[in-house]
Design an enzyme around this catalytic site. Structure first.
Site, short mmCIF file in Angstrom:
data_model
loop_
_atom_site.label_atom_id
_atom_site.label_comp_id
_atom_site.label_asym_id
_atom_site.label_seq_id
_atom_site.Cartn_x
_atom_site.Cartn_y
_atom_site.Cartn_z
N ASN A 69 0.83 -1.22 0.00
CA ASN A 69 0.00 0.00 0.00
C ASN A 69 0.86 1.27 0.00
O ASN A 69 0.42 2.33 -0.41
CB ASN A 69 -0.88 0.07 1.26
N ARG A 72 1.61 4.37 -2.47
CA ARG A 72 0.64 5.43 -2.78
C ARG A 72 -0.17 5.89 -1.57
O ARG A 72 -0.73 6.97 -1.60
CB ARG A 72 -0.32 4.96 -3.87
N ASN A 130 -14.37 -0.40 -5.00
CA ASN A 130 -15.22 -1.50 -5.49
C ASN A 130 -16.63 -1.00 -5.76
O ASN A 130 -17.10 -0.03 -5.14
CB ASN A 130 -15.21 -2.67 -4.51
N CYS A 187 -6.72 -2.25 -8.39
CA CYS A 187 -5.28 -1.90 -8.39
C CYS A 187 -4.41 -3.13 -8.15
O CYS A 187 -3.29 -3.20 -8.64
CB CYS A 187 -4.98 -0.86 -7.33
N CYS A 370 -0.93 -19.65 -10.65
CA CYS A 370 -1.05 -18.21 -10.91
C CYS A 370 -0.79 -17.49 -9.59
O CYS A 370 -0.20 -18.07 -8.69
CB CYS A 370 -2.40 -17.86 -11.54
N1 LIG Z 1 -17.04 -1.18 2.14
C1 LIG Z 1 -15.87 -0.73 2.61
N2 LIG Z 1 -15.74 -0.47 3.92
C2 LIG Z 1 -14.57 -0.01 4.42
N3 LIG Z 1 -13.47 0.21 3.67
C3 LIG Z 1 -13.56 -0.03 2.35
C4 LIG Z 1 -14.75 -0.52 1.76
N4 LIG Z 1 -14.54 -0.68 0.43
C5 LIG Z 1 -13.26 -0.31 0.21
N5 LIG Z 1 -12.66 0.08 1.36
C6 LIG Z 1 -11.27 0.55 1.53
O1 LIG Z 1 -10.98 1.48 0.50
C7 LIG Z 1 -9.58 1.51 0.31
C8 LIG Z 1 -9.30 1.64 -1.16
O2 LIG Z 1 -7.91 1.81 -1.30
P1 LIG Z 1 -7.09 1.33 -2.54
O3 LIG Z 1 -7.92 1.53 -3.76
O4 LIG Z 1 -5.79 2.05 -2.53
O5 LIG Z 1 -6.97 -0.25 -2.40
P2 LIG Z 1 -6.28 -1.29 -1.37
O6 LIG Z 1 -7.30 -2.35 -1.15
O7 LIG Z 1 -5.66 -0.66 -0.20
O8 LIG Z 1 -5.07 -1.81 -2.25
P3 LIG Z 1 -4.78 -3.13 -3.04
O9 LIG Z 1 -5.96 -3.31 -3.99
O10 LIG Z 1 -3.51 -2.83 -3.75
O11 LIG Z 1 -4.67 -4.21 -2.01
C9 LIG Z 1 -9.00 0.24 0.89
O12 LIG Z 1 -8.18 0.57 1.99
C10 LIG Z 1 -10.23 -0.56 1.32
O13 LIG Z 1 -10.02 -1.29 2.51
#
Ligand SMILES: Nc1ncnc2c1ncn2[C@@H]1O[C@H](COP(=O)(O)OP(=O)(O)OP(=O)(O)O)[C@@H](O)[C@H]1O
Length: 412
Positions: A69, A72, A130, A187, A370
């Site tokens: 993480n 970024r 998401n 990502c 994979c």
């Molecule tokens: N429903 C949710 N409730 C709480 N946090 C959320 C929810 N959906 C997404 N998140 C948080 O939003 C953040 C999005 O950050 P980012 O897009 O940088 O992805 P990441 O999951 O930290 O990274 P990677 O995909 O590389 O593992 C994440 O920390 C994730 O835990």
């Protein structure tokens, strides 16, 4: 309606702006903002919101900080790896400023808690990754009449817009139905450059700061499109509010939150998990594969990650045919295992199956691998349909290899 000496000194450089002035700064102090997601977008957004003097800032994330993480998610540091993201971000903000009350929400935001949490804040920043959470946030913001500052970033591209501002469109007006889950990349699969999330996260903070200070946002009913490769920023005008929108239209069918995971057919937590497509008998564990290597049994190790991922790190003697290219390169696999390719060039599983009488001539078994063990299962299915009988999936992929066999193998 006045500022203290400390506030004037602290925020002087922005109070000097006639557009903001003392009134805007007082508005910021009285305001509250919720940043959902303390990741690539949420990190810069939260830091700039707090630094600007927003009075109360909520940071919501269910996850913990991982090493991958930090390229970024600049609100966290190496010392925070393994800690709650919401709490790590709160700590950074405490270090940065005492003018902002920062609240950490370490929860998965879902239909059971969204209304209660979101209702406590003036403006909501969607910094998640998401689709299920995007619809959830959109619907909750419409139901509670909150403005939603939405951002996204992937690879070298980013997007930003402000939803549900003064009769403007919401996310559902533009996207009434979710995309098929298999078309959505995140990502951790597609990659992203940190500065790209930085730019979009800063734009999110900027729009939220303007809203909270009492200024007009620039991106209501407009979409910013960043192409970081060429450096170009384009602005596209969005369609107005849709009168038939299920949540903000004239006769809304959605009057309370629904099950967004079911609606989108995809998880709300973006955690890469292994889905089970095969029977247990069609899979072997990473530890069992290690034994095969130790015994020196003849076999083919087929790695179906894309070339770029394969070049990051690979197991010895692995043959790389990306999953996306496998249907076109089935003939190569049949050659490797000693099954004659009778059709000349094989194009599909069907032609391969026709060309090879099940398993006849197969000299060596195939083990497919994979990153996480999802594409490898699909590859095993395809190879079986093509007549390759001795083929097994290595369960959990290279993550399982790193966890169970060789911890020096990088998990990315
Ligand atoms: N429903 C949710 N409730 C709480 N946090 C959320 C929810 N959906 C997404 N998140 C948080 O939003 C953040 C999005 O950050 P980012 O897009 O940088 O992805 P990441 O999951 O930290 O990274 P990677 O995909 O590389 O593992 C994440 O920390 C994730 O835990």
């Amino acid at each position: 309606m006045s500022l203290s000496k400390d506030e004037i000194e602290r925020f002087s450089r922005q109070i000097l702006l006639p557009e903001l002035a003392t009134k805007g700064q007082v508005n910021l102090r009285k305001s509250s903002c919720l940043v959902v997601g303390a990741g690539g977008l949420g990190s810069p957004a939260a830091l700039y919101l707090a630094a600007a003097g927003v009075g109360r800032l909520g940071i919501l994330d269910y996850d913990v900080v991982e090493a991958s993480n930090l390229q970024r998610q600049i609100i966290h540091s190496q010392q925070s790896v393994g800690l709650s993201k919401a709490e790590s971000a709160q700590e950074s903000i405490h270090r940065l400023t005492s003018f902002c009350e920062c609240i950490a929400h370490t929860v998965v935001l879902d239909s059971t808690n969204a209304i209660e949490i979101i209702s406590k804040y003036d403006v909501i920043v969607d910094a998640t990754d998401n689709v299920a959470t995007r619809y959830l946030l959109n619907d909750a913001c419409v139901l509670l009449d909150k403005v939603l500052v939405s951002g996204s970033a992937l690879r070298l591209e980013g997007q930003l817009t402000v939803y549900h501002y003064k009769g403007g469109p919401c996310y559902r007006c533009l996207f009434p139905t979710p995309p098929p889950p298999e078309t959505v990349t995140n990502c951790s699969d597609g990659g992203v450059l940190g500065a790209v999330t930085g730019i979009i996260g800063c734009f999110q903070a900027l729009e939220a700061i303007k809203l909270l200070a009492g200024m007009e946002p620039a991106y209501a009913q407009k979409l910013l499109l960043l192409d970081a490769f060429s450096g170009a920023i384009r602005v596209v005008k969005l369609r107005p509010k849709n009168a038939n929108c299920a949540v903000c239209g004239d006769n809304p069918s959605i009057t309370q939150l629904i099950d967004y995971v079911q609606f989108c057919g995809a998880s709300a937590t973006d955690k890469s998990v292994t889905q089970h497509v095969l029977n247990p008998s069609e899979r072997i564990s990473a530890i069992a594969y290690k034994e095969i290597l130790k015994r020196g049994d003849a076999h083919i190790l087929l790695d179906v990650r894309d070339k770029n991922q394969f070049n990051i790190a690979q197991l010895p003697n692995a043959v790389n045919i990306p999953w996306s290219a496998l249907p076109r390169q089935l003939g190569q696999v049949l050659d490797l295992v000693g099954m004659p390719d009778k059709s000349g060039t094989l194009e599909t599983a069907e032609t391969a199956a026709l060309a090879s009488s099940s398993g006849v001539g197969q000299k060596v078994p195939v083990f497919v691998l994979c990153r996480l063990g999802n594409d490898s299962q699909l590859a095993v299915k395809l190879l079986k349909a093509s007549g390759v009988e001795q083929v097994w999936d290595i369960e959990g992929g290279l993550y399982a290899w790193s966890d169970g066999v060789d911890s020096s193998f990088p998990k990315y």
